[in-house]
Scaffold this active site. Structure first.
Site, PDB file in Angstrom:
ATOM      1  N   ASP A 230      27.491  -4.685  63.509  1.00 16.17           N
ATOM      2  CA  ASP A 230      26.329  -4.419  64.348  1.00 16.17           C
ATOM      3  C   ASP A 230      26.007  -5.676  65.142  1.00 16.17           C
ATOM      4  O   ASP A 230      26.807  -6.613  65.188  1.00 16.17           O
ATOM      5  CB  ASP A 230      25.140  -3.911  63.522  1.00 16.17           C
ATOM      6  CG  ASP A 230      24.600  -4.946  62.539  1.00 16.17           C
ATOM      7  OD1 ASP A 230      24.973  -6.133  62.635  1.00 16.17           O
ATOM      8  OD2 ASP A 230      23.786  -4.558  61.683  1.00 16.17           O
TER       9      ASP A 230
ATOM     10  N   ARG B 144      14.207   1.394  60.815  1.00 10.71           N
ATOM     11  CA  ARG B 144      14.064  -0.021  61.149  1.00 10.71           C
ATOM     12  C   ARG B 144      13.813  -0.125  62.649  1.00 10.71           C
ATOM     13  O   ARG B 144      14.729   0.068  63.449  1.00 10.71           O
ATOM     14  CB  ARG B 144      15.318  -0.807  60.764  1.00 10.71           C
ATOM     15  CG  ARG B 144      15.257  -2.271  61.192  1.00 10.71           C
ATOM     16  CD  ARG B 144      16.299  -3.156  60.520  1.00 10.71           C
ATOM     17  NE  ARG B 144      17.666  -2.857  60.911  1.00 10.71           N
ATOM     18  CZ  ARG B 144      18.716  -3.620  60.568  1.00 10.71           C
ATOM     19  NH1 ARG B 144      18.526  -4.688  59.818  1.00 10.71           N
ATOM     20  NH2 ARG B 144      19.940  -3.277  60.945  1.00 10.71           N
TER      21      ARG B 144
END
Length: 523
Positions: free
Chosen positions: A445, A161
């Protein structure tokens, strides 16, 4: 002649990935597509201003022909046919080895929200990916413990990603200007690994984050088409799954799949970034868009059910994979009761997703792979996915997607304190170079910090009164911050984290992404 220069500090083994040829490829991407990216970011601001003026958002009338059309994306490519369990995590060597050995179908190798973009992480992540693709990844911890890919391991499909379109990479200059972080991440990976992945029976695949509509997906199509030509890759071999994690994107799911075209593989449904986007886009729209405690906003809330039902229906109508959200729980080695309660929640979430038609889902820890796989095995049986399951009963309206007022839950002092504490702990770790952080048995995150600070900002601006009668003011938030800092005690980078949090949670102007001012604080 394009001038491309690396101005970051030396990183071990950087010469293996920052080769002159690889840098030339990235510089070419930047030269061709950097200005286009800049124009799209400017268009975001215009679009948000339009939405703010109207106080709502709807499906685009000018793209109705796409939504009404009869078209499908290409079938899933090798390695992405069965995606029932996907493990996410940063490209840190130890965690990468554990992800590769855990038995998941896909490893989302996160160069974005689970990664602080220190230059050593940016370059080191590319080294890890290069080794992982070739089954050469190994790591020796400071305590002497060795980590390596098991010889008998069936590796998950590796799907990096890259960073979102908004983030720069100031350590790589093209004609004197910082390159686009997304082009650096995707470009280096493609240059070093695309042909190797194809030769191994897989392919160059990506997760694409933070997009706000089909025009941004169309730019990725141009990038991928060009990369395939330059690197002599088969047409359509680069495939990508897009995260629908902004509220504008939720209204353009079909358009985004159509725009990505031969490169489209699926869509993913998340939570924190999606809620953060709702707050960001409607930050001036009044109290009807004020959420309760973020912990109360589950995927079973009516507006979240509308969002996930729409995603599954769109994906399967168009032949694309629908991938569910994150199970962020980190199992405790010492508290069996905590594990039992959390695993029951994980099982419930995955059961709901599999029952709704999702083809797979995310977990953040290897110990959750078995639970997720068991749930999807029960629903899928011998089938690799549920692409044949249509959802003709789904007819989601704009009002359902925007029904913040219908989200059950209270606004509490405990919720305020949780936002402050978790954001402070996460930001301190992020500034130190760790973008995936275990806090209270949850893997957090950057999306966690974004929803935490944006909710605090929203509550202050809307003069929210908490369940206990407290008015949320700047003064109250500062006092809570001081108390939480004192409770946390000694923690590296906590002072900087405190200043950063107060900047992005209390300033009159709302920074679009906290990682932009945070990026100025790291090397």
């Amino acid at each position: 002649m394009v001038d491309v220069r690396v101005v970051g500090p030396d990183v071990e083994r950087s010469g293996e990935v920052l080769t002159p040829e690889a840098l030339e490829f990235v510089a070419d991407l930047q030269t061709r597509f950097g200005a286009h990216r800049d124009a799209l970011l400017a268009a975001r601001a215009t679009r948000r201003a339009e939405i703010a003026a109207e106080g709502r958002i709807g499906f685009r009338p000018e793209t109705a022909e796409i939504r009404d059309g009869d078209w499908r994306v290409p079938p899933p490519p090798p390695g992405l046919v069965d995606r029932r369990v996907e493990i996410t995590g940063p490209t840190e060597p130890k965690m990468a080895v554990n992800a590769l050995n855990c038995g998941a179908n896909v490893w989302l190798a996160d160069l974005e929200d689970a990664n602080t973009p220190h230059w050593r992480n940016v370059v080191g992540g590319q080294v890890v990916l290069r080794d992982a693709v070739r089954r050469q990844l190994e790591f020796t911890a400071p305590d002497g413990r060795e980590y390596r890919i098991r010889e008998d391991a069936v590796l998950p499909t590796i799907v990096p990603r890259p960073r979102g379109w908004h983030l720069p990479e100031r350590h790589l200059l093209v004609d004197g200007e910082p390159a686009v972080g997304a082009l650096v991440d995707a470009g280096l990976y493609l240059f070093h690994n695309a042909a190797e992945q194809l030769a191994r029976g897989s392919g160059p695949y990506f997760y694409l984050p933070k997009m706000e509509g089909h025009l941004e997906a169309a730019l990725w199509t141009l990038v991928f088409d060009h990369a395939e030509q330059v690197l002599d890759l088969p047409e359509g071999s680069i495939r990508a799954t897009m995260l629908i994690e902004t509220i504008p994107a939720a209204f353009e799911m079909e358009e985004m799949l159509h725009a990505l075209g031969s490169h489209a593989a699926g869509l993913n449904a998340g939570r924190w970034d999606y809620l953060f986007s709702v707050i960001k886009v409607f930050r001036a729209a009044g109290p009807q868009y004020v959420f309760p405690d973020r912990g109360a906003v589950t995927m079973t809330a009516p507006m979240m059910r509308a969002y996930t039902d729409q995603l599954v229906a769109v994906c399967h109508r168009r032949g694309a994979m629908a991938i569910g959200g994150m199970a962020a729980f980190i199992p405790s080695r010492r508290d069996a009761e905590v594990n039992e309660r959390a695993l029951a929640k994980v099982r419930d979430d995955k059961t709901r997703e599999a029952g709704d038609g999702f083809d797979g889902s995310w977990v953040a820890h290897p110990d959750l792979v078995g639970v997720c796989k068991e749930v999807f095995d029960d629903v899928l049986g011998e089938r690799p996915n549920q692409l044949d399951r249509q959802r003709p009963e789904v007819a989601v309206t704009a009002e359902q997607l925007l029904d913040v007022a219908g989200v059950p839950g209270e606004r509490t002092m405990a919720g305020l304190r949780a936002n402050v504490e978790v954001a402070l702990r996460y930001l301190a770790a992020w500034l130190g170079g760790n973008g995936a952080v275990g806090i209270h048995n949850l893997m957090e995150d950057a999306a966690t910090a974004e929803i935490s600070r944006s909710q605090v900002w929203q509550w202050v601006r809307n003069e929210v009164v908490l369940e206990g009668g407290e008015l949320v003011t700047e003064e109250l938030v500062r006092s809570v911050v001081a108390e939480e800092v004192a409770g946390i005690g000694e923690l590296p980078h906590l002072d900087d984290a405190r200043r950063l949090f107060e900047q992005v949670a209390l300033a009159d102007d709302f920074p679009d992404f906290l990682t932009l001012p945070a990026y100025e604080l790291i090397s």
